[in-house]
Motif scaffolding. Structure first.
Motif, PDB file in Angstrom:
ATOM      1  N   LYS A 192       0.797  -1.226   0.000  1.00  0.00           N
ATOM      2  CA  LYS A 192       0.000   0.000   0.000  1.00  0.00           C
ATOM      3  C   LYS A 192       0.831   1.278   0.000  1.00  0.00           C
ATOM      4  CE  LYS A 192      -3.892  -2.224   2.343  1.00  0.00           C
ATOM      5  NZ  LYS A 192      -4.761  -2.158   1.158  1.00  0.00           N
ATOM      6  N   SER A 193       2.154   1.154  -0.155  1.00  0.00           N
ATOM      7  CA  SER A 193       3.014   2.339  -0.076  1.00  0.00           C
ATOM      8  C   SER A 193       3.949   2.399  -1.278  1.00  0.00           C
ATOM      9  CB  SER A 193       3.849   2.297   1.214  1.00  0.00           C
ATOM     10  OG  SER A 193       4.758   3.384   1.255  1.00  0.00           O
ATOM     11  N   TYR A 233      -4.238   6.276  -5.438  1.00  0.00           N
ATOM     12  CA  TYR A 233      -4.263   6.684  -4.026  1.00  0.00           C
ATOM     13  C   TYR A 233      -5.675   7.014  -3.566  1.00  0.00           C
ATOM     14  CZ  TYR A 233      -3.962   9.757  -0.016  1.00  0.00           C
ATOM     15  OH  TYR A 233      -4.178  10.343   1.206  1.00  0.00           O
ATOM     16  N   ASP A 260      -8.234   4.521  -1.899  1.00  0.00           N
ATOM     17  CA  ASP A 260      -8.140   4.068  -0.502  1.00  0.00           C
ATOM     18  C   ASP A 260      -7.207   5.001   0.269  1.00  0.00           C
ATOM     19  OD1 ASP A 260      -8.338   2.655   1.839  1.00  0.00           O
ATOM     20  OD2 ASP A 260      -7.132   0.940   1.166  1.00  0.00           O
ATOM     21  N   GLU A 285      -7.194   6.329   3.171  1.00  0.00           N
ATOM     22  CA  GLU A 285      -6.946   6.114   4.596  1.00  0.00           C
ATOM     23  C   GLU A 285      -5.846   5.090   4.849  1.00  0.00           C
ATOM     24  OE1 GLU A 285     -10.519   5.189   6.637  1.00  0.00           O
ATOM     25  OE2 GLU A 285     -11.459   7.135   6.249  1.00  0.00           O
ATOM     26  N   ASN A 286      -5.578   4.244   3.846  1.00  0.00           N
ATOM     27  CA  ASN A 286      -4.595   3.179   4.052  1.00  0.00           C
ATOM     28  C   ASN A 286      -3.398   3.252   3.103  1.00  0.00           C
ATOM     29  OD1 ASN A 286      -6.033   1.510   6.113  1.00  0.00           O
ATOM     30  ND2 ASN A 286      -7.579   1.409   4.491  1.00  0.00           N
ATOM     31  N   ARG A 287      -3.536   3.992   2.009  1.00  0.00           N
ATOM     32  CA  ARG A 287      -2.457   4.033   1.020  1.00  0.00           C
ATOM     33  C   ARG A 287      -1.525   5.225   1.246  1.00  0.00           C
ATOM     34  NH1 ARG A 287      -5.706   2.170  -4.546  1.00  0.00           N
ATOM     35  NH2 ARG A 287      -5.726  -0.055  -3.989  1.00  0.00           N
ATOM     36  N   SER A 288      -0.269   5.026   0.857  1.00  0.00           N
ATOM     37  CA  SER A 288       0.755   6.061   0.991  1.00  0.00           C
ATOM     38  C   SER A 288       1.375   6.324  -0.376  1.00  0.00           C
ATOM     39  CB  SER A 288       1.840   5.611   1.971  1.00  0.00           C
ATOM     40  OG  SER A 288       2.937   6.508   1.954  1.00  0.00           O
ATOM     41  N   ARG A 297       3.854   6.792   6.176  1.00  0.00           N
ATOM     42  CA  ARG A 297       2.533   6.796   6.804  1.00  0.00           C
ATOM     43  C   ARG A 297       1.500   7.022   5.704  1.00  0.00           C
ATOM     44  NH1 ARG A 297       4.858  11.614   6.937  1.00  0.00           N
ATOM     45  NH2 ARG A 297       3.604  13.514   6.653  1.00  0.00           N
ATOM     46  N   PRO A 298       0.254   6.637   5.913  1.00  0.00           N
ATOM     47  CA  PRO A 298      -0.763   6.879   4.894  1.00  0.00           C
ATOM     48  C   PRO A 298      -0.868   8.369   4.563  1.00  0.00           C
ATOM     49  CG  PRO A 298      -1.581   5.347   6.530  1.00  0.00           C
ATOM     50  CD  PRO A 298      -0.284   5.880   7.057  1.00  0.00           C
TER      51      PRO A 298
END
Length: 330
Positions: free
Chosen positions: A101-102, A146, A149, A151-154, A214-215
């Protein structure tokens, strides 16, 4: 468990230094070319191919996407979009399949175009070439990913200006080599300013983003300040090399005419020449960019611009490193 990072396109100049900065034990490199120093952690793969997730066998916390088609003379021009845009889509698809997710994406200040007034990250995109256009389109693809999502992706986007450093064979090296040879020819008045970035600082900033992940969505110009104009840059280099004497100068219009002449020769012979109208245009252009957002990020540059230049000049023109690999870029 070791917090591993997938670097895509890290067999080149910046990637090799980034692996050294992060630590080989934390990295996996996916590249279409072998790595001269880190082939033991390199997986051969082309991001233009779908299904690249099959080449990823490790548990990974983040991706750093360095791979790009960036030379001035790429043919056909569709390659810029095949690699920089569709390749980005393929990477994001692979990340989704692997649950990553980053991502840190190296874009370019080319998205702003030429001769802009010190643009910051909010400045409207106005790319003048296919490289800049394809990088902007890739950014749009990333922002769309991005937003699905947030709240969760960076997503961290870095827009570096021209990067220089030891063992690089790009435009800055060519300039430094010409000055070192004593045969440098100044085109124009030399008052145009040039933002630059030392590779040791760039890779330290990428590691900083990874270590403080961080997200959220972030975009940064990468520039090492203060900006030198061409007269100051040439003077600094000549001072470091202990050179004396005057410079030969020619008007910009004559330089452009010479560049067009080289374009004709290159087209007729099919050879890639070190001088072109595009390179003369770049040389005479103001390429100055704001680093205010970077300066406010908490990141501390390990080197000043003067130190980066001095380290590069010493490595290239004073010490002997003929046994070390070099990296050819623009």
């Amino acid at each position: 468990m070791l917090n591993r990072v997938l670097l895509i396109g890290a067999s080149g100049f910046v990637g090799t230094r980034l692996i050294e900065e992060i630590g080989e034990e934390r990295c996996v490199n996916l590249d279409k070319q072998h790595s001269s120093r880190y082939d033991n952690i390199t997986v051969i793969q082309d991001i233009r191919n779908e299904g690249i997730d099959a080449a990823i066998s490790h548990q990974l916390s983040a991706v750093v996407l360095l791979a790009a088609e960036h030379r001035d003379d790429v043919s056909p021009v569709s390659l810029y979009y095949d690699v920089n845009v569709q390749g980005t889509r393929n990477v994001l698809d692979a990340m989704d399949k692997k649950g990553i997710k980053s991502i840190v994406f190296t874009s370019s200040v080319a998205v702003y175009g030429l001769n802009k007034d010190n643009p910051d990250e909010e400045y409207p995109a106005d790319p003048f070439n296919h490289y800049g256009k394809s990088k902007w389109q890739a950014e749009e693809v990333l922002r769309e990913w991005y937003q699905k999502d947030p709240e969760n992706r960076s997503l961290s986007i870095i827009r570096p200006t021209v990067i220089f450093g030891e063992a690089n064979r790009g435009n800055v090296y060519n300039l430094l080599r010409q000055i070192a040879s004593g045969k440098f020819l100044m085109i124009g008045k030399g008052e145009n300013k040039k933002s630059m970035a030392y590779v040791g600082n760039v890779v330290a900033f990428i590691k900083y983003l990874i270590d403080n992940d961080r997200p959220g969505y972030r975009v940064f110009n990468y520039v090492d300040k203060p900006d030198f104009n061409m007269n100051k840059l040439v003077s600094q280099v000549r001072s470091d090399l202990e050179q004396n004497g005057g410079l030969i100068r020619i008007p910009e219009v004559l330089g452009m005419l010479g560049g067009f002449g080289f374009d004709i020769v290159a087209k007729a012979t099919g050879k890639k020449l070190p001088i072109s109208s595009v390179r003369v245009k770049k040389f005479c252009a103001t390429t100055q960019f704001s680093a205010d957002k970077l300066d406010a990020s908490g990141f501390q540059r390990p080197y000043t611009l003067e130190e980066g230049l001095e380290r590069t000049l010493r490595y290239e023109f004073i010490e002997n490193h003929d046994d070390k690999p070099v990296f050819f870029t623009e």
